[in-house]
Design an enzyme around this catalytic site. Structure first.
Site, mmCIF file in Angstrom:
data_model
loop_
_atom_site.group_PDB
_atom_site.id
_atom_site.type_symbol
_atom_site.label_atom_id
_atom_site.label_comp_id
_atom_site.label_asym_id
_atom_site.label_seq_id
_atom_site.Cartn_x
_atom_site.Cartn_y
_atom_site.Cartn_z
ATOM 1 C CB VAL A 57 0.100 -1.692 -6.216
ATOM 2 C CG1 VAL A 57 0.803 -0.367 -6.491
ATOM 3 C CG2 VAL A 57 -1.173 -1.802 -7.064
ATOM 4 C CB ALA A 79 3.599 -3.531 7.043
ATOM 5 N N GLY A 110 -3.849 3.995 -13.388
ATOM 6 C CA GLY A 110 -2.582 3.250 -13.317
ATOM 7 C C GLY A 110 -1.389 4.069 -13.756
ATOM 8 C CG ASP A 141 -11.743 1.384 -9.853
ATOM 9 O OD1 ASP A 141 -11.027 1.510 -8.842
ATOM 10 O OD2 ASP A 141 -11.311 1.564 -11.012
ATOM 11 C CE LYS A 147 -9.225 3.774 -11.188
ATOM 12 N NZ LYS A 147 -9.202 2.584 -12.068
HETATM 13 P P1 NDP Z 1 -3.503 -6.535 -3.075
HETATM 14 O O1 NDP Z 1 -4.675 -7.192 -2.453
HETATM 15 O O2 NDP Z 1 -2.757 -7.262 -4.127
HETATM 16 O O3 NDP Z 1 -2.468 -6.110 -1.937
HETATM 17 C C1 NDP Z 1 -2.872 -5.626 -0.689
HETATM 18 C C2 NDP Z 1 -1.699 -5.702 0.260
HETATM 19 O O4 NDP Z 1 -2.083 -5.202 1.536
HETATM 20 C C3 NDP Z 1 -1.180 -7.137 0.484
HETATM 21 O O5 NDP Z 1 0.219 -7.158 0.458
HETATM 22 C C4 NDP Z 1 -1.705 -7.477 1.880
HETATM 23 O O6 NDP Z 1 -0.876 -8.392 2.572
HETATM 24 C C5 NDP Z 1 -1.590 -6.107 2.531
HETATM 25 N N1 NDP Z 1 -2.385 -6.028 3.761
HETATM 26 C C6 NDP Z 1 -3.686 -6.333 3.938
HETATM 27 N N2 NDP Z 1 -4.023 -6.148 5.236
HETATM 28 C C7 NDP Z 1 -2.893 -5.734 5.888
HETATM 29 C C8 NDP Z 1 -2.572 -5.417 7.228
HETATM 30 N N3 NDP Z 1 -3.485 -5.487 8.194
HETATM 31 N N4 NDP Z 1 -1.299 -5.030 7.523
HETATM 32 C C9 NDP Z 1 -0.364 -4.957 6.534
HETATM 33 N N5 NDP Z 1 -0.601 -5.260 5.252
HETATM 34 C C10 NDP Z 1 -1.859 -5.638 4.914
HETATM 35 O O7 NDP Z 1 -4.044 -5.120 -3.636
HETATM 36 P P2 NDP Z 1 -3.449 -4.261 -4.837
HETATM 37 O O8 NDP Z 1 -1.978 -4.190 -4.722
HETATM 38 O O9 NDP Z 1 -4.060 -4.683 -6.103
HETATM 39 O O10 NDP Z 1 -4.096 -2.833 -4.503
HETATM 40 C C11 NDP Z 1 -3.539 -1.975 -3.520
HETATM 41 C C12 NDP Z 1 -4.136 -0.588 -3.714
HETATM 42 O O11 NDP Z 1 -3.782 -0.109 -5.003
HETATM 43 C C13 NDP Z 1 -5.666 -0.528 -3.660
HETATM 44 O O12 NDP Z 1 -6.047 0.682 -3.071
HETATM 45 C C14 NDP Z 1 -6.059 -0.559 -5.133
HETATM 46 O O13 NDP Z 1 -7.306 0.063 -5.366
HETATM 47 C C15 NDP Z 1 -4.947 0.270 -5.718
HETATM 48 N N6 NDP Z 1 -4.689 0.085 -7.132
HETATM 49 C C16 NDP Z 1 -4.541 -1.180 -7.644
HETATM 50 C C17 NDP Z 1 -4.234 -1.353 -8.966
HETATM 51 C C18 NDP Z 1 -4.055 -2.698 -9.575
HETATM 52 O O14 NDP Z 1 -3.891 -2.765 -10.794
HETATM 53 N N7 NDP Z 1 -4.081 -3.766 -8.802
HETATM 54 C C19 NDP Z 1 -4.064 -0.211 -9.856
HETATM 55 C C20 NDP Z 1 -4.222 1.075 -9.223
HETATM 56 C C21 NDP Z 1 -4.533 1.193 -7.904
HETATM 57 P P3 NDP Z 1 -0.666 -9.891 2.017
HETATM 58 O O15 NDP Z 1 0.245 -9.733 0.836
HETATM 59 O O16 NDP Z 1 -0.025 -10.615 3.131
HETATM 60 O O17 NDP Z 1 -2.017 -10.389 1.660
HETATM 61 N N1 HSE Z 2 -9.315 -2.290 -10.716
HETATM 62 C C1 HSE Z 2 -8.776 -1.106 -11.296
HETATM 63 C C2 HSE Z 2 -8.980 -1.160 -12.805
HETATM 64 C C3 HSE Z 2 -7.317 -1.013 -10.963
HETATM 65 O O1 HSE Z 2 -9.298 -2.231 -13.320
HETATM 66 O O2 HSE Z 2 -8.864 -0.133 -13.456
HETATM 67 C C4 HSE Z 2 -6.670 0.262 -11.417
HETATM 68 O O3 HSE Z 2 -7.145 1.371 -10.725
#
Ligand code: NDP
Ligand code: HSE
Length: 439
Positions: A14, A43, A134, A201, A205
Site C-alpha cells: 500500500v 520509513a 480497498g 479480516d 471490516k
Molecule cells: P506490507 O507488508 O506490504 O508493507 C508493510 C510495510 O511496513 C513495509 O514497507 C515494511 O517495511 C514496513 N515496516 C514494517 N515494520 C516496520 C518498522 N519497524 N518501521 C518502519 N516500517 C516498517 O503490507 P501492506 O502494504 O499490504 O499493508 C499495510 C496495511 O494496509 C495493513 O494494515 C493492511 O491490513 C492494510 N491494507 C492492505 C491492503 C492490501 O491490499 N495489501 C488493502 C487494504 C488495507 P519493508 O518494506 O522494509 O518490509
Molecule cells: N487482505 C485484504 C483483502 C486486503 O483481501 O481484502 C484489503 O483489505
C-alpha cells in the site's frame, strides 16, 4: 501553492502504491484541492527490501520516530499493519496534533475507540477510508452520503482474497492452496493469510462498518465469524444447481426492536453464505468487493470496486490525504468527525438467536431409515425443512444429502447438527452454510 509534507510509515504494497499514485496524480489532486501533498520521508523496516513500486532512495529511512517527529512533517500515514507498532505510531503522531491516515482495520477493530478518543483529545484527526474494501469509498458514503439515513441492512463482500479464491474455485475448480498462493503474489492477502481465510479480516471490516452505521463501537468478540476453509468445490457446485452463489458475506442488520433502554440491537456476522444468483452481489468476482446498503430514506444502494491491491487501496489513502490536507489548509477540524458515537450503547444480538435459512450437506450411508432419522431430529428442534436433495450419480460407502432449511435460529440448527453428527448413518462432520435472500 501551499505545500503539506507527508511522513509515511510503511512503504510496502500500500505504501509504495501511495508514493506512486502521488507521483502520477499529485498535481491533479493539488489542482482540485488547492494545496499540494508532498512525500517528505518514508520509513520502512529494511532499506533494500524489494517493493511493488520503487521508492526513491533519498526518501527512505528505517527510523519511524524521526519521520513522525520531524517538525517539517505535517501529515502521517500508518501503512505498516498489525496492532503493536502501528498503534504506537498513530498515538505518537496524534499526540503531536498531526492528522493520521491508516489502512489498518485490524488495529481499528481492536483499539478504534481508544484511538478516536486520543484523536479528539489532541485535536487531530484519524482517517481510515482504506481500511474497508480497498478502493471503494464506503466510509465516506456512510459518513457523508448516507448521513441522513437510518441504516437497516448492510451486506458486504468485504475480503478480496476470499472472493478471489472462491471465484477461481468456482470457475476452474482450482485447488485452495494454489489459488491462495496466487492471491499472496498479487499482494491481496494479509500476513498471515489466515486473517483472510478464517474471516477475521472481514470481521474487522464488518465491525468498522457496523460501528459507523449504528453509532457505538462494536467489540470484535461479539461478532460471529466463519471462514472459507471448509468450502469444497462440491458445495459450490450444489449451490450453483440450487440457484445460489457462495460468498463470504459480512452481514449487519438492525433489529426492528430496540433494547429496553432504547438503544439499537444489531446483528453482525461474517460467514460463507448462499445468495441468489440473480442478486447483483452474486456476480461480484475476483478481488472485487461490493457493499449493499439499505437506508430508510434512500432505499437500496450498491458500492462496487477493487477490495485490495496496491493501486485501489492507494486511491482510498489519497482521498483521506486530500481531506486531511484541506483540514490543515482551512485550519479547521473536518466538518464531520471520521467516527462520531451517536447512539446509546447498543447491543449485538447473540448469534444463536439470529435466524436465517440454512444449507446443510451431509455424507450419509445410502440405506433405508437414514433420512427419517435426520428429519426426526430437525423436527424435534422445530426446524422446518424446505427441500431435501440426494443428487444422482454418487456411489460408494457414503453419498451426499442436501437439506435446505427454513429460517431457524442458528443455535437450534447447531444443536440439531451436533446430534445428527452422532448418528451411525452420518459418515462425516456436517457442512452448514447460511442462506440469505437479501431482501
Ligand atoms: P506490507 O507488508 O506490504 O508493507 C508493510 C510495510 O511496513 C513495509 O514497507 C515494511 O517495511 C514496513 N515496516 C514494517 N515494520 C516496520 C518498522 N519497524 N518501521 C518502519 N516500517 C516498517 O503490507 P501492506 O502494504 O499490504 O499493508 C499495510 C496495511 O494496509 C495493513 O494494515 C493492511 O491490513 C492494510 N491494507 C492492505 C491492503 C492490501 O491490499 N495489501 C488493502 C487494504 C488495507 P519493508 O518494506 O522494509 O518490509
Ligand atoms: N487482505 C485484504 C483483502 C486486503 O483481501 O481484502 C484489503 O483489505
Amino acid at each position: 501553492m501551499q505545500i503539506f509534507n507527508l511522513g509515511m510509515i510503511g512503504g510496502g504494497t500500500v505504501g509504495s502504491g501511495v508514493v506512486h499514485a502521488l507521483q502520477v496524480n499529485g498535481d491533479l489532486l493539488a489542482s482540485r484541492i488547492g494545496v499540494k501533498v508532498q512525500v517528505r520521508r518514508v520509513a520502512v523496516k529494511a532499506l533494500d527490501e524489494p517493493r511493488p513500486y520503487e521508492i526513491p532512495a533519498p526518501l527512505l529511512s528505517t527510523d519511524w520516530k524521526s519521520v513522525v517527529n520531524d517538525p517539517e512533517v505535517h501529515l502521517v500515514t500508518e501503512l505498516v499493519g498489525g496492532t503493536g507498532l502501528a498503534k504506537e505510531i498513530i498515538l505518537t503522531a496524534l499526540k503531536l496534533g498531526k492528522p493520521v491516515v491508516t489502512a489498518n482495520k485490524a488495529l481499528l477493530s481492536a483499539h478504534g475507540e481508544e484511538l478516536f478518543a486520543a484523536a479528539q483529545q489532541h485535536h487531530a484527526t484519524l482517517y481510515y477510508e482504506a481500511s474497508v474494501c480497498g478502493g471503494i469509498p464506503i466510509i465516506k458514503a456512510l459518513r457523508e452520503g448516507l448521513v441522513g439515513n437510518q441504516i437497516h441492512r448492510i451486506y458486504g463482500i468485504l475480503n478480496g482474497t476470499c472472493n478471489y479464491i472462491l471465484t477461481r474455485m468456482k470457475r476452474e475448480g482450482g485447488e485452495f492452496e494454489a489459488v491462495l498462493q496466487d492471491a499472496q503474489k498479487l499482494g491481496y492477502a494479509e500476513t498471515p493469510p489466515d486473517l483472510d481465510i478464517d474471516g477475521i479480516d472481514a470481521e474487522h471490516k464488518a465491525g468498522i462498518l457496523g460501528s459507523l452505521a449504528h453509532g457505538f463501537w462494536i467489540n470484535p468478540s461479539e461478532i460471529h465469524v466463519e471462514g472459507i476453509r471448509t468450502i469444497t468445490p462440491l458445495d459450490i457446485r450444489f449451490a450453483e444447481q440450487l440457484g445460489y452463489a457462495i460468498k463470504l458475506l459480512g452481514i449487519i442488520k438492525r433489529s426492528a426492536t430496540a433494547t429496553t433502554a432504547g438503544a439499537p440491537r444489531i446483528e453482525v456476522s461474517v460467514g460463507p453464505t448462499l445468495i441468489p444468483k440473480s442478486h447483483p452481489l452474486a456476480s461480484v468476482e475476483d478481488v472485487f468487493n461490493a457493499v449493499f446498503v439499505n437506508g430508510d430514506i434512500v432505499g437500496d444502494t450498491l458500492f462496487y470496486g477493487r477490495g485490495a491491491g496496491k493501486d485501489a487501496t492507494a486511491s482510498a489513502v489519497l482521498s483521506d490525504l486530500a481531506d486531511a490536507a484541506l483540514d490543515l489548509k482551512m485550519g479547521t477540524k473536518h466538518r464531520l468527525p471520521p467516527f462520531a458515537p451517536h447512539a446509546l450503547k447498543g447491543a449485538v444480538i447473540p448469534h444463536p438467536e439470529v435466524c436465517s435459512g440454512h444449507y446443510v450437506r451431509l455424507s450419509v450411508a445410502d440405506r433405508p431409515g437414514t433420512l427419517a432419522g435426520i428429519a426426526t431430529i430437525f423436527g424435534e428442534l422445530n426446524i422446518g425443512i424446505s427441500s431435501v436433495i440426494q443428487p444422482e450419480g454418487h456411489e460408494g460407502s457414503s453419498v451426499p444429502l442436501i437439506f435446505m432449511l427454513h429460517d431457524s435460529p442458528h443455535g437450534a440448527v447447531q444443536r440439531a447438527l451436533d446430534r445428527i453428527a452422532k448418528l451411525a448413518s452420518v459418515k462425516a462432520p456436517p457442512v452448514r452454510m447460511r442462506v440469505e435472500s437479501l431482501e
